[in-house]
Design a protein around this motif. Sequence first.
Motif: not given
Length: 613
Positions: A35-44, A107-112
């Motif tokens: 629950t600490t945020g999401n990231y964008t695909t292909n970013n750092t 199962l956890c796509p783009n989860y930080k």
Amino acid sequence: MFSSLLSSSPLFLLSLLLFLAPPTAADLLYPDCGTTGNYTTNNTYDFNLRLLLSNLTTRTFLAGGYSNATIGQSPDQIFGLALCRGDVNTSSCRSCLNTASVDILRLCPNYKAAVIWYDLCRLRYANQDFLSMTDNNPQLFLKGVDGIPDGDLFDELVQKLVKAVTDWAAFNSTRKFATGEVNFTTAFPKIYGLAQCTWDLKGFQCQQCLQWFFGQIPSWFEGERGGTMLGVRCYLRYNVSKFYQEASILRLASQLVNATAPAAPHTPDREEDESIPEEITSVKSLLIDLSILRVATANFSDVNELGQGGFGTVYQGILPDGRQIAVKRLTISSRQGLEEMKNELALLAKLQHRNLVRLLGVCLEEQEKLLVYEYVPNRSLDTFLFDPIKSKCLRWGRRYKIIEGIARALQYLHEDSQLKIVHRDLKASNILLGADMNPKISDFGLARLFGGDQTEGTTSKVVGTLGYISPEYAMRGHFSTKSDVYSFGVLVLEIVTGRNNSDPSEDLLSYTWDKWSEGRSLEILDPALGHHCQGSEVLKCIQIGLLCVQDNPSDRPNMSTVVLMLNSNTVSHKAPSKPALCTRKSRGAYDHNLSRPIPMSPNEMSITELEPR
């Protein structure tokens, strides 16, 4: 059928119960997306995460089952760990982690942050530094099949088994892993258990993690044939069916069938204050193979070291039957040679009392001299009493019980056992504290046995610890039961004040005497006690302490009198005289002369509840 409950969100997972089946080796148990945020695909962050997962998989199977890593710089820094179950081979470990690395992204796509559990491995990553902490969250609970015969016996054996594998994983395995089995019934011949922690946890941290899971068993798994408790840092499981691949590391005895593993001779675990009738009749019955003790202590690993003394080193260990032990390993050059060891062995073999450390066995192989005792988990009294933080755990009621327990043990040694024994080295570091803080006198290497009508002895070799040695023993080599009484008096005053009399900078007897004679006795109370104590008991203990350290041995009470005083509010005794070796630092010299007794003021004789000023 298994049900699955994640401790942080059980209601959500209840809807999944019908879709979960008992795990097999390749089964996914459960993913938990953070629950600490999401990231964008292909970013750092995405690039760093894929690199981390690849590195963890490779490093873990190469290391033999565990690794952790950190990749990147803030705000794209990622922390991760991977752990394979301790009984799986490298091929299965790698296969499980390869699957986990793919599934956790699916199962956890783009989860930080996320964690994924399998039966054979687990994988976690996060954008927060969880590697520097021992937090075990999130946690997963898997319930077994309902219905177990003889539930009370089952619960008792599970408790025994889980405790054994917990302690073995924490203190006897470099991989922080243990398995065990215990015999049960005809329908269910055995109960199997497994405990595991991440390798970077210290022994006590692993133990605490697993013990927390152990405490959840009654509320989560009552009436179940098994239970699984998974966290990020530790893992605990038991079942009537075997669920791990290798032979059990520990094989425990039950009330029904004897274990097949070798074990040390059993010593009855009795809690009565009186002596236990059964005695160890010969040294032969105490012998334990060196090979057993090497396995029990992980070959005397530094990780298992409990402490060092003048005679050698003490190690913690676990016997094959699950009993925890403390092994005293004497050095070849130890001052306690074979004669002293035989002395301690001969004495302890005949002594059985709840306030004395129990001797379990001895080993005299390959130039090793090893004494095996029951393990007393809370170490020695001095580690609590003279520590500014831990001393707060010793509230007054607990301190009073410690004083009572030591007094009963000395009464037993001096008056009630078949032998009359003078300990000669009574001090705070030789008082061990059990799980319930029950005191146990240890280290009988310097003890002396009196036979017949003998009441005292003389030696040219004075041994003991400064600050606790009676004046007649220190100056003339005269020792008797009253020498122990003197040491007990010093110990009582240390327990009341929290001051260490063996510290050269302390003058505890003068300090106590001055306050007593001025009618300000309660001012010496350990500040760690605050205002939560019974003043009448405190004053009674100060009076007893001062009576016990009087210069003339005949003026000191015997231990039966001390026990009576501690257990009664109506027993009175004469006022104490000035203590032996009582000094004033301003004069810088000992004053061995006895002053006239100073009567107690009315408030000091009172048995009403008093509070320190």
